[in-house]
Design an enzyme around this catalytic site. Structure first.
Site, PDB file in Angstrom:
ATOM      1  N   LYS A  68       9.862  -1.484  -6.364  1.00  0.00           N
ATOM      2  CA  LYS A  68      10.384  -2.025  -5.106  1.00  0.00           C
ATOM      3  C   LYS A  68      11.128  -3.347  -5.276  1.00  0.00           C
ATOM      4  CE  LYS A  68       7.135  -0.129  -1.763  1.00  0.00           C
ATOM      5  NZ  LYS A  68       6.191  -0.469  -0.707  1.00  0.00           N
ATOM      6  N   ASP A 104       8.784  -1.461   5.414  1.00  0.00           N
ATOM      7  CA  ASP A 104       7.319  -1.633   5.403  1.00  0.00           C
ATOM      8  C   ASP A 104       6.840  -2.527   6.555  1.00  0.00           C
ATOM      9  OD1 ASP A 104       6.676  -0.042   3.203  1.00  0.00           O
ATOM     10  OD2 ASP A 104       6.997  -1.674   1.780  1.00  0.00           O
ATOM     11  N   THR A 151      -4.392 -14.200  -5.734  1.00  0.00           N
ATOM     12  CA  THR A 151      -3.573 -15.213  -6.398  1.00  0.00           C
ATOM     13  C   THR A 151      -2.987 -16.113  -5.312  1.00  0.00           C
ATOM     14  OG1 THR A 151      -2.985 -13.479  -7.967  1.00  0.00           O
ATOM     15  CG2 THR A 151      -1.697 -15.522  -8.080  1.00  0.00           C
TER      16      THR A 151
HETATM   17  P1  ATR Z   1       1.805  -3.159  -2.894  1.00  0.00           P
HETATM   18  O1  ATR Z   1       3.241  -2.836  -3.152  1.00  0.00           O
HETATM   19  O2  ATR Z   1       0.985  -1.966  -2.479  1.00  0.00           O
HETATM   20  O3  ATR Z   1       1.621  -4.307  -1.970  1.00  0.00           O
HETATM   21  P2  ATR Z   1       1.235  -4.898  -5.140  1.00  0.00           P
HETATM   22  O4  ATR Z   1       2.536  -5.576  -4.927  1.00  0.00           O
HETATM   23  O5  ATR Z   1       0.815  -4.538  -6.532  1.00  0.00           O
HETATM   24  O6  ATR Z   1       1.170  -3.548  -4.327  1.00  0.00           O
HETATM   25  O7  ATR Z   1       0.111  -5.790  -4.449  1.00  0.00           O
HETATM   26  C1  ATR Z   1      -1.256  -5.520  -4.571  1.00  0.00           C
HETATM   27  C2  ATR Z   1      -2.029  -6.520  -3.718  1.00  0.00           C
HETATM   28  O8  ATR Z   1      -3.425  -6.235  -3.839  1.00  0.00           O
HETATM   29  C3  ATR Z   1      -1.853  -7.979  -4.173  1.00  0.00           C
HETATM   30  O9  ATR Z   1      -1.983  -8.818  -3.038  1.00  0.00           O
HETATM   31  C4  ATR Z   1      -3.052  -8.146  -5.123  1.00  0.00           C
HETATM   32  O10 ATR Z   1      -3.467  -9.496  -5.311  1.00  0.00           O
HETATM   33  P3  ATR Z   1      -2.786 -10.403  -6.467  1.00  0.00           P
HETATM   34  O11 ATR Z   1      -1.478 -10.863  -5.908  1.00  0.00           O
HETATM   35  O12 ATR Z   1      -3.732 -11.519  -6.698  1.00  0.00           O
HETATM   36  O13 ATR Z   1      -2.627  -9.507  -7.669  1.00  0.00           O
HETATM   37  C5  ATR Z   1      -4.106  -7.383  -4.362  1.00  0.00           C
HETATM   38  N1  ATR Z   1      -5.228  -6.951  -5.186  1.00  0.00           N
HETATM   39  C6  ATR Z   1      -5.230  -5.972  -6.113  1.00  0.00           C
HETATM   40  N2  ATR Z   1      -6.457  -5.850  -6.667  1.00  0.00           N
HETATM   41  C7  ATR Z   1      -7.255  -6.783  -6.069  1.00  0.00           C
HETATM   42  C8  ATR Z   1      -8.627  -7.162  -6.192  1.00  0.00           C
HETATM   43  N3  ATR Z   1      -9.443  -6.542  -7.058  1.00  0.00           N
HETATM   44  N4  ATR Z   1      -9.083  -8.157  -5.409  1.00  0.00           N
HETATM   45  C9  ATR Z   1      -8.264  -8.792  -4.529  1.00  0.00           C
HETATM   46  N5  ATR Z   1      -6.969  -8.476  -4.364  1.00  0.00           N
HETATM   47  C10 ATR Z   1      -6.457  -7.485  -5.116  1.00  0.00           C
END
Ligand code: ATR
Length: 272
Positions: A68, A104, A151
């Site tokens: 994306k 989205d 993060t």
């Molecule tokens: P999408 O396109 O579905 O939004 P993405 O850009 O990979 O996918 O984003 C995933 C989100 O889930 C992010 O906010 C990620 O947090 P980080 O930015 O810190 O990586 C969050 N996320 C994924 N696994 C997580 C976990 N175990 N605990 C908390 N947040 C998580």
């Protein structure tokens, strides 16, 4: 009938094999008598794939993980939202020019609006990834939004949209869940797993809880929210509304979302 005039649309991502988008969009083409088909493409080399879209005259695309953001540099034009968010989930081929959009945010807003008022509400958004960013951008224009992310830096970056960003910690969850009217899970927590981003004890009855994860349809978060008495909204509504916006961009037709949902649910059963 597929013939020499059939137009081609598709999804690009990796992996794509579990996507419900082909089922939904092919059902729509049939329903609205549009001579087109929609296929899923599992792509390794994004740049070549986009060149192929142009070379073959493919009419439009959906873009999913992990492309994306990466796809922006290969497109000819971007919508205002796509540029601001830095992420594209829909591409329209307009006479050989590839134009990137992001549906989205509007998809999430429309899903929410089916169930609740959004204007002026206090929204707690969990997640600042691709989907989180788009939702933060769109909702920041009409609601008060706090974004918490694992993060923290990524949540802070969204402050440029006028939202407040912070760390996804137990303390912040407690603080902002007691403030919020609506909570949205835009993290991937709960996707095909039993975990939830919110401890059940922090949920209360008058919250609206929207999970953008749609597999399973009732995530742990939504089940616990339902048990507490919250109004719950599942991620299939988001998938459908963002898909409806893509379909409208491609064809000019505003599709029947109830029909889309029925077809997606049928498609989901068939794939199990
Ligand atoms: P999408 O396109 O579905 O939004 P993405 O850009 O990979 O996918 O984003 C995933 C989100 O889930 C992010 O906010 C990620 O947090 P980080 O930015 O810190 O990586 C969050 N996320 C994924 N696994 C997580 C976990 N175990 N605990 C908390 N947040 C998580």
């Amino acid at each position: 009938m597929i013939n020499a005039k059939t137009r081609l649309y598709g999804l690009i991502g990796k992996p794509v094999e579990h996507s419900l988008s082909p089922v939904i969009h092919n059902a729509l083409f049939k329903r609205y008598n549009i001579n087109a088909v929609y296929l899923a493409f599992d792509v390794d080399d994004l740049e070549s794939a986009v060149k192929g879209v142009k070379a073959l005259g493919i009419s439009g695309l959906n873009v999913t993980m992990p492309y994306k953001e990466q796809i922006l540099e290969f497109l000819d034009e971007l919508s205002e939202e796509a540029r601001a968010i830095g992420s594209v989930n829909t591409v329209v081929n307009r006479e050989g020019k590839l134009i990137g959009y992001n549906t989205d945010g509007i998809g999430a807003l429309k899903a929410l609006k089916r169930f609740t008022e959004v204007e002026g509400k206090r929204v707690l958004l969990l997640g600042a990834g691709g989907a989180g960013k788009a939702i933060a951008y769109t909702l920041s224009r009409l609601a008060k939004v706090v974004v918490l992310n694992r993060t923290e830096r990524k949540a802070k970056e969204l402050e440029k949209f006028g939202v407040k960003g912070g760390k996804l910690s137990k303390e912040n969850l407690k603080r902002y869940l007691s403030w919020a009217d609506i909570v949205i899970n835009a993290t991937s927590l709960g996707m095909n797993e039993d975990r939830s981003p919110i401890p059940k004890g922090l949920l209360r009855e008058n919250l609206v809880v929207f999970d953008i994860v749609y597999s399973p349809l009732e995530t742990n978060l939504l089940r616990e929210a339902r048990e507490v008495g919250c109004l719950t909204i599942d991620g299939l509504w988001m998938l459908i509304h963002q898909g409806a916006e893509s379909f409208r961009l491609w064809t000019g037709v505003k599709p029947d979302v109830e029909f889309m949902r029925r077809e997606a649910l049928k498609g989901e059963k068939r794939s199990i």
